[in-house]
Each structure stands twice: as C-alpha cells, then as structure tokens.
Design a protein around this motif. Structure first.
Motif, PDB file in Angstrom:
ATOM      1  N   THR A 226      46.018  39.635  20.526  1.00 58.72           N
ATOM      2  CA  THR A 226      47.286  40.079  21.466  1.00 58.72           C
ATOM      3  C   THR A 226      47.281  40.375  22.286  1.00 58.72           C
ATOM      4  O   THR A 226      47.448  40.267  23.526  1.00 58.72           O
ATOM      5  N   PHE A 227      46.317  42.079  22.933  1.00 60.63           N
ATOM      6  CA  PHE A 227      46.151  43.192  23.546  1.00 60.63           C
ATOM      7  C   PHE A 227      44.949  41.845  25.018  1.00 60.63           C
ATOM      8  O   PHE A 227      45.226  42.782  25.261  1.00 60.63           O
ATOM      9  N   MET A 228      44.272  41.430  24.197  1.00 64.80           N
ATOM     10  CA  MET A 228      42.680  41.411  25.149  1.00 64.80           C
ATOM     11  C   MET A 228      42.443  40.945  26.524  1.00 64.80           C
ATOM     12  O   MET A 228      41.534  41.600  26.916  1.00 64.80           O
ATOM     13  N   ALA A 229      42.856  40.486  26.459  1.00 62.75           N
ATOM     14  CA  ALA A 229      43.190  39.174  27.806  1.00 62.75           C
ATOM     15  C   ALA A 229      43.396  40.506  29.107  1.00 62.75           C
ATOM     16  O   ALA A 229      42.940  40.708  30.047  1.00 62.75           O
ATOM     17  N   GLY A 230      44.686  41.518  27.869  1.00 64.89           N
ATOM     18  CA  GLY A 230      44.151  42.545  29.616  1.00 64.89           C
ATOM     19  C   GLY A 230      43.006  43.742  29.164  1.00 64.89           C
ATOM     20  O   GLY A 230      42.763  44.541  30.344  1.00 64.89           O
ATOM     21  N   MET A 231      42.036  43.366  28.517  1.00 64.48           N
ATOM     22  CA  MET A 231      40.643  44.531  28.398  1.00 64.48           C
ATOM     23  C   MET A 231      39.779  44.061  29.997  1.00 64.48           C
ATOM     24  O   MET A 231      39.272  44.991  30.089  1.00 64.48           O
ATOM     25  N   PRO A 232      39.276  42.472  29.576  1.00 65.82           N
ATOM     26  CA  PRO A 232      37.802  42.547  31.054  1.00 65.82           C
ATOM     27  C   PRO A 232      38.678  43.234  31.739  1.00 65.82           C
ATOM     28  O   PRO A 232      37.427  43.268  32.639  1.00 65.82           O
ATOM     29  N   PRO A 233      39.603  42.611  32.775  1.00 66.55           N
ATOM     30  CA  PRO A 233      40.493  43.223  33.926  1.00 66.55           C
ATOM     31  C   PRO A 233      39.554  44.665  33.855  1.00 66.55           C
ATOM     32  O   PRO A 233      38.874  45.787  35.044  1.00 66.55           O
ATOM     33  N   CYS A 234      39.959  45.290  33.078  1.00 71.15           N
ATOM     34  CA  CYS A 234      40.144  47.453  33.236  1.00 71.15           C
ATOM     35  C   CYS A 234      38.626  47.144  32.967  1.00 71.15           C
ATOM     36  O   CYS A 234      37.632  48.556  34.011  1.00 71.15           O
ATOM     37  N   GLN A 235      38.191  47.070  31.970  1.00 69.78           N
ATOM     38  CA  GLN A 235      36.077  46.823  32.021  1.00 69.78           C
ATOM     39  C   GLN A 235      35.854  46.065  33.373  1.00 69.78           C
ATOM     40  O   GLN A 235      34.470  47.241  33.678  1.00 69.78           O
ATOM     41  N   VAL A 236      36.132  45.901  33.827  1.00 67.57           N
ATOM     42  CA  VAL A 236      34.981  44.898  34.896  1.00 67.57           C
ATOM     43  C   VAL A 236      35.695  45.534  36.251  1.00 67.57           C
ATOM     44  O   VAL A 236      34.447  46.211  37.295  1.00 67.57           O
ATOM     45  N   GLU A 237      36.704  46.084  36.600  1.00 71.19           N
ATOM     46  CA  GLU A 237      37.282  47.090  37.731  1.00 71.19           C
ATOM     47  C   GLU A 237      36.258  48.381  36.998  1.00 71.19           C
ATOM     48  O   GLU A 237      35.794  49.373  38.239  1.00 71.19           O
ATOM     49  N   ALA A 238      36.114  49.071  36.008  1.00 68.30           N
ATOM     50  CA  ALA A 238      35.325  50.272  35.766  1.00 68.30           C
ATOM     51  C   ALA A 238      34.192  49.676  36.025  1.00 68.30           C
ATOM     52  O   ALA A 238      33.347  51.246  36.721  1.00 68.30           O
ATOM     53  N   ALA A 239      33.378  49.564  35.636  1.00 70.70           N
ATOM     54  CA  ALA A 239      32.190  48.759  35.795  1.00 70.70           C
ATOM     55  C   ALA A 239      31.668  48.725  37.256  1.00 70.70           C
ATOM     56  O   ALA A 239      30.308  49.327  37.443  1.00 70.70           O
ATOM     57  N   GLY A 240      33.020  48.520  38.651  1.00 75.81           N
ATOM     58  CA  GLY A 240      32.249  48.718  39.904  1.00 75.81           C
ATOM     59  C   GLY A 240      32.126  49.654  40.442  1.00 75.81           C
ATOM     60  O   GLY A 240      32.238  50.121  41.572  1.00 75.81           O
ATOM     61  N   LYS A 241      33.020  51.107  39.639  1.00 74.13           N
ATOM     62  CA  LYS A 241      33.197  52.316  39.975  1.00 74.13           C
ATOM     63  C   LYS A 241      31.867  52.996  39.679  1.00 74.13           C
ATOM     64  O   LYS A 241      31.017  53.022  39.074  1.00 74.13           O
TER      65      LYS A 241
END
Length: 271
Positions: A226-241
């Motif tokens: 249910t919540f999974m599609a919201g997780m990769p964007p957060c992880q991608v953005e964090a890894a770019g910082k």
C-alpha cells in the motif's frame, strides 16, 4: 498427529497446491502455466489471485489500484518513508531500505495492524447485526471497551483520500457493500460521543476490500504494498544529498532530562 510423526510426513518433500518452478521448462502458478496462461494478467490481478486463489472483477482490480495510488505519499517525514530515506542517506542498498520501510508499515496505530483491526471490527459488526444485535449499542460498547480502529486521525481529522477513492468506487459500482455501509454508520454513532473520531482511510479501504469477499488474513497480505510507491522517491532524494544530511539532530535539539553535567576525573580521562 503432531510432533516427530507429523514432521516425518513432510520431510524431504513439499506438498503444495500454489505452484512450482521447473527451471528450463515452465512455472506453475495455482495450477496454471504462468508463462502461457497468465500472461495477460495485470500484476495486481496476479497478486490477488496468488493470495486468494480466485480472480476479482476488472472493476475490483481497478479499485485496488486506486487504493494504492492514493496512498503513495513521497514524504520522508512519514514514519515508514523516513526509514527508506535514512537508508538512502547512509548509502544502504535500495532493497534493504524499502524492505525496512515496509516492515515498519505494519504499525499498530496507523499501519497494517490498524487496518487488520478495522476489517476485523467491520466483519464482526456485519455478522452481529445480521444476527439481530443492536448496532448502536454494539459500537458504543466496543468504543468504551477498546479502540475502534479506522476512526480518528492525528494532525487533521479530515482524511483527504476518502472522497477521492469513494468517488472511484461509486463510478465502478462498488460503493453499495454492507461493510462500507457499516463503516459509515459506525462514524455516525461515534461522532456525537467522540467528535474527533471521524472515519479515516483504514476503515474505508478495509470496508471496500471486505466487500470484495476477502478475509482479514487475505486483506493483510493484500495491503502490504500500500505505501511502497512513496518510499523509492524518498530514498533516491536522500541518496542524492551528502551522507547524513537527512534529519540530522544537533545536541541542542535533544530534550535531555537525565543527570546534570558532572566533572570528569582526570585519572579516568588519562585511561
């Protein structure tokens, strides 16, 4: 039969009706050839079929898509997305970050366990009302004895997902089920006594899925992504910082209530 005798019956073999893989040849999925018979299935259709062993209608599958799409919030402040983001900032693997976030999604108050309790209550209420029990007394007794999950929401009691998904359910002709009616009737009983307990998204999708004929256990399995599609964007953005730049907490940001500062003996410091 139990104990060693039971285990001996299953030793060295797997008795299964759900499927098997034959490398270099084919794969069986609930009695059908996965690559030949099920190629046209939507992934969610296949996922539900694997859980229940039956096919839902095209309208029901579309509604499940809507339930998942409208819960995909890429906000790293949310408890489970935060874990995925922290995995990104520490340069952990993408898979571990998302899996950890999914594990935390099974939260008791506002995650998977809340949904499980919501569907269990709704199914219980439908059964007991059908048996002639007074609905209002049932709801109030349940609310006094224990929390009715699916009602109440922190920060803002209005759940913005409900009108969107309910509108889709109406368009698909899936808004007339008994569990959905009970879910809204429960809110009507609760509000005069507990003004903060407006229906939230957990009660809505628990009711809609219960009206599809799924059990509480099947619902629990179905709602995992249910919540999974919201997780990769957060992880991608964090890894770019820069590493550690997601939610760093300075010492001054910690509300310390322990012992007062005390001197450090020189002898201990020399050691």
């Amino acid at each position: 039969m139990n104990g060693p005798q039971l285990l001996q019956q299953h030793a060295g073999k797997l008795a299964t009706t759900v499927g098997a893989c034959y490398p270099g040849s084919h794969a069986i999925f609930r009695g059908q050839d996965l690559h030949r018979d099920l190629q046209s299935l939507d992934w969610v259709d296949l996922y539900v079929y694997g859980i229940t062993g039956r096919r839902l209608s095209a309208a029901q599958i579309e509604l499940l898509h809507a339930i998942w799409v409208n819960t995909s919030y890429p906000d790293a402040r949310l408890w489970n997305n935060r874990v995925a983001a922290l995995a990104g900032t520490t340069r952990s693997s993408a898979n571990l970050g998302v899996v950890a976030g999914l594990a935390l999604s099974e939260a008791q108050v506002y995650g998977g366990l809340a949904g499980m309790r919501a569907i269990s209550f709704l199914q219980m209420a439908v059964r007991r009302v059908a048996a002639g029990e007074d609905f209002e007394q049932l709801v109030l007794a349940e609310a006094r004895a224990r929390r009715i999950y699916g009602y109440g929401r922190p920060i803002n009691s209005t759940d913005e997902r409900i009108p969107v998904v309910l509108g889709i359910a109406r368009r698909l002709g899936l808004d007339g089920g008994e569990h959905l009616r009970i879910a809204f009737d429960t809110e009507k009983v609760l509000l005069p006594h507990y003004s903060q307990l407006r229906m939230n998204y957990a009660a809505l999708h628990a009711a809609l899925i219960a009206d599809m004929g799924l059990s509480a256990r099947e619902y629990q399995l179905l709602r995992i992504p249910t919540f999974m599609a919201g997780m990769p964007p957060c992880q991608v953005e964090a890894a770019g910082k820069p590493p550690g730049a997601i939610f760093p907490t300075p010492v001054s940001g910690v509300a310390y209530a322990g012992m007062a500062p005390r001197p450090w003996p020189e002898a201990a410091a020399e050691k």
